[in-house]
Design a protein around this motif. Structure first.
Motif, short mmCIF file in Angstrom:
data_model
loop_
_atom_site.label_atom_id
_atom_site.label_comp_id
_atom_site.label_asym_id
_atom_site.label_seq_id
_atom_site.Cartn_x
_atom_site.Cartn_y
_atom_site.Cartn_z
N ASN A 10 0.82 -1.22 0.00
CA ASN A 10 0.00 0.00 0.00
C ASN A 10 0.85 1.27 0.00
N PHE A 11 2.10 1.15 0.45
CA PHE A 11 2.98 2.32 0.51
C PHE A 11 3.21 2.91 -0.88
N PHE B 26 1.08 3.36 -3.19
CA PHE B 26 0.00 4.28 -3.55
C PHE B 26 0.19 5.63 -2.86
N PHE B 27 0.78 5.63 -1.67
CA PHE B 27 1.09 6.90 -1.01
C PHE B 27 2.16 7.66 -1.80
N LEU B 28 3.13 6.94 -2.34
CA LEU B 28 4.16 7.59 -3.15
C LEU B 28 3.57 8.19 -4.42
N VAL B 29 2.66 7.46 -5.05
CA VAL B 29 2.02 7.96 -6.28
C VAL B 29 1.17 9.19 -5.98
#
Length: 231
Positions: free
Chosen positions: A5-6, A8-11
């Motif tokens: 899931n990390f 998606f935070f970067l994106v």
């Protein structure tokens, strides 16, 4: 350790920065004169008149439509194929980054090839080059070499795209260039809308290899029935 899931935070970071940047946009001043549906109908009428007068332009547009739709569909099978080939998920990002770097380096030579051999010759040759790797993949070949073949044909599409666009714009009158470009984009999106669900259905009912084999057949038909002839 970071979870999946990390990613998606970067994106979300560049998406957030882009949203901030849009606050700096200003409304442009529109040209005076007729606007709306009347102008749209006039432009479309002129665009379709151009297609009737230039069969070669229609051939190029359908060629680009089919070829680009095939590779949009093919791109959806990259990750499932890499999983089948046993490539660890952690390396997916490195593979994509490496391919993008190679594409960025090679695309700069597309103009050189186009100038030396002619855009139509290079465009047709790249279409033919795509067929054999797709057939190999469609027949169920799965390995790290297969991953290389997969990205090879995707790189061919990236290499071919600017050449195809150049040939398309050569065939279009300057006054209709924006309209015809929009029409081509509409054709491509429509092709994706039709082909993607069908390929997903084939992959679900049969396998991704069956879907890839069908895509190879479409490219083969494109190279024969829609061969881009010299002007």
């Amino acid at each position: 350790k970071f979870g999946f899931n990390f990613v998606f935070f970067l994106v979300a970071i560049p998406a957030f920065l882009n949203a901030l940047q849009t606050t700096t946009w200003v409304q442009i001043k529109e040209h005076d004169g007729e606007t709306g549906q009347k102008v749209t109908r006039a432009f479309l009428r002129e665009a379709f008149t151009s297609l009737k007068k230039k069969p070669s332009l229609l051939r190029i547009m359908v060629n680009v439509l089919l070829y680009s739709s095939v590779f949009v569909a093919l791109g959806t099978f990259v990750q499932p194929y890499m999983t089948e080939a046993g490539l660890p998920l952690a390396y997916f990002g490195f593979v994509y980054s490496g391919v993008l770097l190679i594409v960025a380096f090679l695309t700069r030579f597309s103009a050189t090839l186009e100038g030396r051999f002619g855009g139509r010759t290079v465009m047709n040759a790249l279409t033919l080059v795509s067929i054999l790797p797709l057939l190999i993949l469609g027949l169920g070949y799965t390995s790290f070499i297969g991953v290389s073949l997969f990205f090879f044909v995707l790189m061919v599409q990236n290499f071919r795209s600017p050449i195809a666009n150049s040939i398309f714009h050569e065939e279009v009158d300057s006054k209709n260039r924006a309209t015809m470009g929009s029409l081509l984009s509409l054709f491509q999106n429509s092709g994706n809308l039709i082909l993607l669900p069908f390929m997903g259905y084939l992959a679900d009912i049969y396998s991704i290899y069956t879907a890839i084999l069908v895509l190879a057949g479409i490219v083969a038909l494109t190279s024969t029935l829609l061969w881009v002839k010299k002007a």
